[in-house]
Design a protein around this motif. Structure first.
Motif, PDB file in Angstrom:
ATOM      1  N   ILE A   1     -11.007   9.028  -3.028  1.00 30.86           N
ATOM      2  CA  ILE A   1     -10.474   8.082  -2.042  1.00 30.86           C
ATOM      3  C   ILE A   1     -11.156   8.428  -0.731  1.00 30.86           C
TER       4      ILE A   1
ATOM      5  N   PHE B   1       4.179   8.602   1.966  1.00 26.31           N
ATOM      6  CA  PHE B   1       4.671   7.997   3.207  1.00 26.31           C
ATOM      7  C   PHE B   1       6.173   7.748   3.074  1.00 26.31           C
TER       8      PHE B   1
ATOM      9  N   LYS C   1      -1.058  -2.684  -5.162  1.00 25.98           N
ATOM     10  CA  LYS C   1      -0.114  -1.920  -5.974  1.00 25.98           C
ATOM     11  C   LYS C   1       0.831  -2.895  -6.663  1.00 25.98           C
TER      12      LYS C   1
ATOM     13  N   TRP D   1      -5.833   7.394   9.318  1.00 21.43           N
ATOM     14  CA  TRP D   1      -4.645   7.107   8.531  1.00 21.43           C
ATOM     15  C   TRP D   1      -4.930   6.488   7.178  1.00 21.43           C
TER      16      TRP D   1
ATOM     17  N   PRO E   1      -7.382   4.777   3.855  1.00 23.87           N
ATOM     18  CA  PRO E   1      -8.619   4.879   3.084  1.00 23.87           C
ATOM     19  C   PRO E   1      -9.613   3.809   3.532  1.00 23.87           C
TER      20      PRO E   1
ATOM     21  N   PHE F   1       3.317  11.863   5.982  1.00 19.11           N
ATOM     22  CA  PHE F   1       2.956  10.489   6.373  1.00 19.11           C
ATOM     23  C   PHE F   1       1.452  10.290   6.208  1.00 19.11           C
ATOM     24  N   ILE F   2       0.688  11.284   6.648  1.00 24.76           N
ATOM     25  CA  ILE F   2      -0.771  11.152   6.595  1.00 24.76           C
ATOM     26  C   ILE F   2      -1.243  11.090   5.154  1.00 24.76           C
TER      27      ILE F   2
ATOM     28  N   THR G   1       4.451   6.215  -2.292  1.00 26.61           N
ATOM     29  CA  THR G   1       3.524   7.264  -1.865  1.00 26.61           C
ATOM     30  C   THR G   1       4.305   8.292  -1.042  1.00 26.61           C
TER      31      THR G   1
ATOM     32  N   PRO H   1      -5.836   2.717  -4.015  1.00 30.37           N
ATOM     33  CA  PRO H   1      -5.661   2.884  -2.566  1.00 30.37           C
ATOM     34  C   PRO H   1      -6.755   2.203  -1.744  1.00 30.37           C
TER      35      PRO H   1
ATOM     36  N   PHE I   1      -2.294   1.129  -8.982  1.00 31.37           N
ATOM     37  CA  PHE I   1      -2.469   1.402  -7.544  1.00 31.37           C
ATOM     38  C   PHE I   1      -3.916   1.802  -7.274  1.00 31.37           C
TER      39      PHE I   1
ATOM     40  N   PHE J   1      -6.492  16.164  -1.179  1.00 30.64           N
ATOM     41  CA  PHE J   1      -5.226  16.268  -0.460  1.00 30.64           C
ATOM     42  C   PHE J   1      -4.771  17.706  -0.246  1.00 30.64           C
TER      43      PHE J   1
ATOM     44  N   PRO K   1       0.183   9.406  -4.146  1.00 34.90           N
ATOM     45  CA  PRO K   1       1.447   8.916  -4.701  1.00 34.90           C
ATOM     46  C   PRO K   1       2.495  10.017  -4.757  1.00 34.90           C
TER      47      PRO K   1
ATOM     48  N   SER L   1      -0.239   7.578   3.561  1.00 36.24           N
ATOM     49  CA  SER L   1      -1.013   6.401   3.955  1.00 36.24           C
ATOM     50  C   SER L   1      -2.438   6.522   3.434  1.00 36.24           C
ATOM     51  N   ARG L   2      -2.874   7.742   3.163  1.00 33.07           N
ATOM     52  CA  ARG L   2      -4.211   7.904   2.604  1.00 33.07           C
ATOM     53  C   ARG L   2      -4.222   7.726   1.086  1.00 33.07           C
ATOM     54  N   GLY L   3      -3.067   7.489   0.483  1.00 35.50           N
ATOM     55  CA  GLY L   3      -3.050   7.132  -0.928  1.00 35.50           C
ATOM     56  C   GLY L   3      -2.529   8.181  -1.878  1.00 35.50           C
TER      57      GLY L   3
ATOM     58  N   HIS M   1       0.816  -1.210   0.000  1.00 36.87           N
ATOM     59  CA  HIS M   1       0.000   0.000   0.000  1.00 36.87           C
ATOM     60  C   HIS M   1       0.857   1.270   0.000  1.00 36.87           C
ATOM     61  N   LEU M   2       1.989   1.249   0.727  1.00 31.60           N
ATOM     62  CA  LEU M   2       2.723   2.499   0.958  1.00 31.60           C
ATOM     63  C   LEU M   2       3.784   2.813  -0.081  1.00 31.60           C
TER      64      LEU M   2
END
Ligand code: HEM
Ligand SMILES: [Cu+2]
Lengths: 545, 314
Positions: B5, A394, B158, B11, B13, A451-452, A392, B153, B151, A469, A459, A455-457, A388-389
């Motif tokens: 999303i 993160f 990914k 933290w 989704p 970081f926030i 991104t 989310p 990807f 965002f 990229p 982790s919320r997606g 997931h990370l």
């Protein structure tokens, strides 16, 4: 009674027929360009890498400004892409890799082991020239159309698609690699051959163990980068088909080559920073360092095991699952020595006499920021979470916490610590404290928000981004202004010190390693008489002593 | 796509697939370990800095400079913790790597800068991925040019899309809703716009969608308009004169264009068809040759429809 050497008083005499300090020993620009004095070379590295840092920093501020809004703010997508590439390449290859070894390493290493110079002074000057030439090639892209591949130069984009000046930049980095290898070689030989009488390996300041470990990595890993870049250059210029699938090559192979160097390179960046922290914490807490051997060996362990974990940058690249699992496991193993170091530093603070001087404030910031950087590495090392990370924000936040929150903070702390020695002037503690506070706050505002986002997606390497965002991006951008202001105050503080700082005594902090036994600034030959070491660098006066 | 999303927690989704739950529980393990150690480290740092503040220049400090017991303990406990975290991460990864045998397969191709999806019945879509809810779906990924990364989310998947070889991901979507697919591997100027809509449909709606996507009895201009949107022409071509990646298509029909080699050409039916099927052939001066070919993706009827539509854009 508790001094390291017996020649203290003689060595602090600035003149008396033994020569003047290294800055005034000779004058004229040529005396600098042809010098073989490691201190002058270190000083030139300091200035050159600082210019690189300032450039990279300005790029960063502009990048953050562009990211204030989701669509175009101040520049086009192509300009943005070139900007983050140069930011990354300048910060990595022109600033963080060469800065600590080149500036503080060169300046301090010979003095700290009680030598007159490095083992090969002319080779040392050659390294500096290679740095300059490499820098010119790298920066020439600024006027020849930029480069937009990201500092990783991933193929096939870099080899077949982009029309920007990949060749000059990769060639520049290739040359910088030689500079790095030669410096590492020089340091290793110097430490083996030129230690003063009485200075056993376990009497060396821990900073030197860290530089030793760094040098090993420089020598072993950098040639791989050199070969990889040559292959990339050949691929781009002659389409030889090693990496391009259209010609039967494999783009993932490039990533293996690249990270085989660049992961160890991460340790070239962080180990010297860790080395500095040892000196800052023990001297400014006047406390014997806790677990000398554990710290020393963990540096070497990190350097060696660090060669086995490159694949953790490639968990989603399509490498085999088995490989991914092995790399993940090894990554966790190599994380342990770093954790142990943090515990050792905290144990050194315990029952110390902690001064709130700027070097210590930076060291305390380091402990907190580097811990966040390290702990977030756990997320990225866990295979499923990295799915997931990966790629991104993160990751962007993680490596800035390690590189800036770790290395750069340590470096700046170290600069304050050795500033009186290097320049012979004291700096203003008040300004230094203000800048340290601004840097700490600005840094966290800038990067914790990332970081926030990540982790919320969100990229990385995105010029446009989803509207949702924007608040976090705007927050981060404001943070970058606070951070920039902090660095500005720091520069003002240093300039003020040069112009009107009080003269520095030989040993302003009460340190016990050899550099504090010679004059500030030192004479060209470092010591009037070769020092004889009788005590360790951390044998501070203690309650039972 | 105002808020594509959706958040599930502060933290992470919203969890849109069965994988998401597993990955989030692994995340939670890492998170609480980190919080604990951070409190420990930062707490001790701050506490000691206050408690042992220098009071006089002659402060005595502790002579203790090592303790084997302490060092062994603080090495082994973190070691045990990270090894358990490694296993947690590994299990989720193995699960994510092996698709169930009965998974429904869709081919996805990445190229600069769009995603094309091909379904088992031959239906192709651009920048729109529809999948049935509650059924494992395996996406087989390939690239026409360079590296991209697939990807989503909300699904926590990914995977790099690598030219010259196939990679794949699988997931089972749990909710019938829309989300977004992003490109996560830097691929040049359009990287951050390389997005697709992911539509999770109830299985019966999914079947209808598949059918409905294969043909259309709309009048040509309207079909053309629909295709213009669906095939993401608008990513690179504006209709109002603004310059983006490609020339604006405002009043394009009948316009004279100057080509990269200096030749002039009047935009007619043949030029449009040629531009769709062989876009590198006659590139308008001043634009990079980045348009993808729609060969095999557009039927003759659809090309006619697009031409009919472009004639209406004044
Ligand atoms: C001082 C404040 C800094 C700020 C505000 C900043 C900001 C940024 C931004 C906005 C990006 C682009 C992120 C993306 O889209 O992927 C970036 C990337 C990067 N930064 Fe920094 N940065 C700073 C300092 C540093 C330093 C000191 C280093 C030294 C190692 C560094 C190394 C990098 C690298 C290697 C990249 C990746 C570039 C790439 O993706 O090719 N940064 N930074
Ligand atoms: Cu991309």
């Amino acid at each position: 009674m508790s001094q390291t050497v017996t020649t203290l008083d003689v060595n602090t005499a600035p003149d008396g027929g033994h020569g003047t300090d290294y800055i005034r020993a000779q004058s004229g620009i040529m005396s600098w360009l042809t010098t073989v004095d490691h201190k002058r070379i270190g000083l030139m590295y300091l200035i050159s890498t600082f210019i690189a840092f300032a450039m990279g920093g300005v790029f960063a501020l502009i990048l953050r400004l562009e990211l204030l809004t989701p669509k175009q703010t101040i520049m086009s997508a192509n300009t943005y892409n070139q900007m983050f590439t140069l930011h990354g390449a300048v910060m990595t290859f022109l600033f963080i890799i060469p800065s600590i070894p080149g500036a503080l390493g060169n300046f301090l290493l010979p003095i700290m082991i009680g030598a007159k110079d490095v083992a090969f002074p002319k080779l040392n000057l050659l390294s500096l020239y290679l740095y300059w030439i490499g820098a010119l090639f790298t920066l020439s892209s600024l006027i020849t159309g930029g480069i937009d591949t990201g500092w990783t130069f991933y193929v096939p984009y870099s080899s077949t698609v982009t029309t920007t000046s990949v060749l000059s930049v990769t060639f520049g980095v290739f040359i910088l690699g030689f500079s790095s290898v030669l410096t590492g070689l020089n340091f290793i030989v110097t430490m083996h051959k030129l230690r003063a009488p009485g200075m056993g390996w376990y009497k060396m300041p821990l900073m030197l163990w860290a530089i030793y470990a760094t040098s090993i990595v420089q020598i072993l890993a950098t040639p791989v980068l050199g070969i990889t870049l040559l292959l990339l250059i050949a691929e781009r210029a002659f389409h030889i088909g090693i990496f391009d699938p259209a010609l039967g090559g494999d783009p993932v192979l490039y990533q293996h080559f690249f990270w085989f160097y660049s992961h160890p390179a991460v340790y070239i960046m962080i180990l010297p920073g860790m080395g500095i922290i040892n000196e800052l914490i023990s001297v400014h807490a006047r406390r014997r360092i806790f677990g000398y051997k554990a710290i020393a060996f963990s540096s070497v362990a990190i350097a060696l095991v660090g060669f086995l974990v490159w694949g953790h940058h490639m968990f989603t690249s399509g490498q085999s699952e088995f490989a991914a699992i092995m790399f993940s496991f090894l990554t966790f193993l190599v994380a342990i020595p770093s954790g142990v170091k943090v515990f050792n530093w905290i144990a050194t603070l315990w029952r110390g006499s902690i001064s709130y001087s700027a070097p210590m404030l930076y060291a305390l910031s380091f402990l907190i920021l580097f811990s966040i950087g390290g702990l977030t590495g756990i997320f990225l090392g866990m295979l499923s979470v990295d799915l997931h990370l990966h790629d991104t924000y993160f990751v962007v936040a993680h490596f800035h916490y390690v590189m800036v929150g770790g290395t750069v903070i340590a470096y700046i702390g170290g600069l304050h610590h050795w500033w009186p020695k290097i320049t012979g002037k004291m700096y203003s503690e008040r300004l230094a404290t203000i800048s340290c506070a601004l840097v700490f706050i600005g840094f966290n505002v800038t990067f914790f928000s990332q970081f926030i986002m990540g982790s919320r997606g969100m990229p990385r390497r995105y010029y446009n981004y989803l509207d949702q965002f924007q608040p976090l991006h705007a927050f981060s951008t404001v943070g970058s202004w606070i951070l920039g202001l902090g660095f500005l105050v720091m520069i003002i503080c240093f300039i003020k010190s040069l112009r009107s700082g009080a003269p520095a005594p030989a040993n302003p902090w009460g340190g016990l390693s050899l550099e504090w036994t010679t004059a500030s600034p030192p004479i060209t030959e470092n010591f009037v008489r070769t020092p004889i070491v009788t005590k360790g660098a951390y044998d501070f006066n203690t309650e039972n002593a | 796509m105002k808020n594509p999303i959706e958040l599930g927690s502060f933290w992470l989704p919203r969890q849109g697939s069965t994988l998401a739950e597993r990955i989030d529980s692994a995340w939670a393990a890492a998170y609480w370990v980190s919080v604990l150690f951070f409190i420990l480290v930062a707490g001790a740092t701050v506490l000691f800095a206050i408690k042992y503040k220098r009071r006089s220049e002659r402060d005595k400090t502790s002579p203790i400079d090592h303790s084997t017991t302490v060092e062994v303990v603080w090495t082994l406990i973190p070691l045990a913790i990270v090894i358990s975290l490694f296993f947690v991460g590994m299990r989720g990864y193995v699960h994510a790597s092996v698709a169930p045998a009965e998974a429904y397969e869709i081919n996805a191709t990445g190229e600069m800068y769009l995603w094309t999806f091909t379904y088992p019945d031959g239906t192709t879509t651009v920048n729109e991925l529809a999948v049935p809810r509650g059924r494992p779906v395996r996406i087989i990924l390939s690239s026409k040019d360079i590296l991209h990364a697939f990807f989503i989310p909300e699904f926590r998947v990914k995977q790099d899309v690598v030219p010259g070889s196939y990679t794949s991901v699988w997931f089972e979507a749990t909710e019938a809703r829309e989300t977004v697919l992003l490109c996560a591997e830097y691929c040049g100027s359009g990287h951050s716009d390389m997005m697709a809509t992911v539509k999770v449909l109830e299985p019966s709606d999914f079947d209808k969608w598949l059918e409905g996507n294969n043909n259309s009895d709309l009048p040509p201009e309207e079909l053309g308009k629909l295709l213009f949107a669906k095939r993401s022409c608008a990513t690179c071509h504006s209709l109002d004169g603004t310059r983006i990646q490609g020339p604006s298509l405002k009043a394009v029909f009948g316009r004279e264009e100057e080509l990269a080699d200096g030749a002039k050409v009047v935009v007619d039916e043949n030029y449009i068809r040629e531009s769709l099927f062989n876009p590198g052939g006659q590139v308008v001066r001043g634009y990079p040759p980045v348009m993808p070919s729609f060969k095999g993706l557009l039927k003759d009827k659809e090309v006619d429809a697009l031409i009919a539509y472009l004639k209406t854009v004044k």
